[in-house]
Design an enzyme around this catalytic site. Structure first.
Site, PDB file in Angstrom:
ATOM      1  N   PRO A 222      10.174  -4.233  -6.371  1.00 56.31           N
ATOM      2  CA  PRO A 222       9.106  -3.984  -7.338  1.00 56.31           C
ATOM      3  C   PRO A 222       8.520  -5.267  -7.928  1.00 56.31           C
ATOM      4  O   PRO A 222       7.392  -5.267  -8.429  1.00 56.31           O
ATOM      5  CB  PRO A 222       9.794  -3.153  -8.430  1.00 56.31           C
ATOM      6  CG  PRO A 222      10.998  -2.579  -7.795  1.00 56.31           C
ATOM      7  CD  PRO A 222      11.443  -3.577  -6.782  1.00 56.31           C
TER       8      PRO A 222
ATOM      9  N   GLU B 156      20.724  -1.406  -8.621  1.00 50.99           N
ATOM     10  CA  GLU B 156      19.954  -2.079  -9.669  1.00 50.99           C
ATOM     11  C   GLU B 156      19.118  -3.238  -9.135  1.00 50.99           C
ATOM     12  O   GLU B 156      18.054  -3.530  -9.641  1.00 50.99           O
ATOM     13  CB  GLU B 156      20.900  -2.589 -10.767  1.00 50.99           C
ATOM     14  CG  GLU B 156      20.195  -3.261 -11.942  1.00 50.99           C
ATOM     15  CD  GLU B 156      19.310  -2.291 -12.714  1.00 50.99           C
ATOM     16  OE1 GLU B 156      18.376  -2.755 -13.391  1.00 50.99           O
ATOM     17  OE2 GLU B 156      19.555  -1.059 -12.628  1.00 50.99           O
TER      18      GLU B 156
ATOM     19  N   ARG C 100       0.141  -0.406  13.668  1.00 48.10           N
ATOM     20  CA  ARG C 100      -1.134   0.142  14.135  1.00 48.10           C
ATOM     21  C   ARG C 100      -2.174  -0.940  14.392  1.00 48.10           C
ATOM     22  O   ARG C 100      -3.191  -0.692  15.057  1.00 48.10           O
ATOM     23  CB  ARG C 100      -1.676   1.166  13.121  1.00 48.10           C
ATOM     24  CG  ARG C 100      -2.085   0.581  11.797  1.00 48.10           C
ATOM     25  CD  ARG C 100      -2.398   1.666  10.778  1.00 48.10           C
ATOM     26  NE  ARG C 100      -3.487   2.523  11.212  1.00 48.10           N
ATOM     27  CZ  ARG C 100      -4.773   2.224  11.086  1.00 48.10           C
ATOM     28  NH1 ARG C 100      -5.134   1.065  10.556  1.00 48.10           N
ATOM     29  NH2 ARG C 100      -5.707   3.051  11.485  1.00 48.10           N
TER      30      ARG C 100
ATOM     31  N   ASP D 277     -11.589   0.205   9.226  1.00 49.33           N
ATOM     32  CA  ASP D 277     -10.826   0.952   8.223  1.00 49.33           C
ATOM     33  C   ASP D 277     -11.190   0.502   6.819  1.00 49.33           C
ATOM     34  O   ASP D 277     -11.683  -0.601   6.609  1.00 49.33           O
ATOM     35  CB  ASP D 277      -9.323   0.706   8.405  1.00 49.33           C
ATOM     36  CG  ASP D 277      -8.749   1.496   9.569  1.00 49.33           C
ATOM     37  OD1 ASP D 277      -9.406   2.447  10.007  1.00 49.33           O
ATOM     38  OD2 ASP D 277      -7.650   1.146  10.025  1.00 49.33           O
TER      39      ASP D 277
END
Length: 245
Positions: free
Chosen positions: A89, A116, A154, A169
């Site tokens: 994160p 954690e 991809r 895209d």
């Protein structure tokens, strides 16, 4: 491209790698997947991979030894210098530009954590990239790794068949993609824009660019801040802004 995934839950990747575009990429030998349970590298008889944090606090922290040894093992089988990606994160926010950057590599190693957090020595000494897929917290890095691997694979040559498929895209051009339509041209009174059935390819391309500009301006105006627009595109954007008032 060689892709190694270090995880405590290797079975999570069976369905992802065994279907759709990722399966096709493996069959075409564009990508090779290897999923490693880094618990197998734990050097204690109970195969524990985590411990309490020094200084106290909630949760458990992944120990450096199993992950160091697992990374060194998969590196030893590769001739290329791999990028080692830590799902975290605290990492760099993932985007299409990063996907394109990673797609140019020959070997990627993904470390999927749990608990954690990681012992800081993992970050400092074996990781080349820390990546977050968004400002939220998951129970582990596996889902984030799947997202990144799908978005990277991809882009590999030949995987999508038509190379233009990913070049237009959303985000690849810096803008959101234009709307798409298919048959029938009239569905329950809802008609496809006339320009798309006109056969005039120049007009169709102009419509698509204008629609991309409009969609980006209304949904993600932040993307336009760093985008270099031609004078024509600036003119169209000004027209879109006037229509929006």
């Amino acid at each position: 491209m060689k892709i190694d995934v270090l995880t405590l839950f290797p079975e999570m990747f069976e369905g992802v790698f065994g279907h759709s575009i990722l399966k096709k990429a493996a069959e075409q030998k564009a990508a090779q997947y290897n999923v490693v349970n880094f618990r197998d590298y734990a050097d204690n008889k109970h195969k524990t991979v985590d411990d309490y944090p020094y200084g106290g606090g909630a949760g458990m922290v992944l120990k450096p030894q199993p992950i160091f040894d697992a990374v060194e093992a998969v590196k030893s089988s590769s001739e290329a210098k791999p990028r080692v990606v830590l799902l975290c994160p605290q990492g760099e926010r993932y985007n299409q530009k990063k996907a394109e950057e990673l797609a140019a590599e020959e070997h990627l190693i993904f470390i999927c954590g749990h608990y954690e957090g990681y012992d800081e020595r993992i970050r400092e000494h074996i990781v080349t990239d820390e990546i977050s897929i968004g400002d939220f917290v998951l129970t582990g890095g596996e889902l984030g790794a799947m997202v990144i691997i799908d978005s990277v694979v991809r882009l590999l040559p030949g995987v999508l068949g038509n190379q233009e498929s990913h070049q237009k895209d959303s985000f690849s051009t810096g803008m959101l993609e234009h709307p798409h339509y298919t048959r029938p041209a009239d569905f329950r009174g809802l008609k496809v824009p006339d320009v798309l059935v006109s056969g005039n390819h120049a007009h169709i391309e102009e419509w698509r660019v204008k629609q991309s500009l409009k969609r980006t301006y209304t949904r993600r105006p932040d993307l336009l801040e760093d985008l270099e627009l031609s004078e024509t595109h600036k003119k169209w954007l000004n027209e879109i802004k006037k229509e929006d008032k």
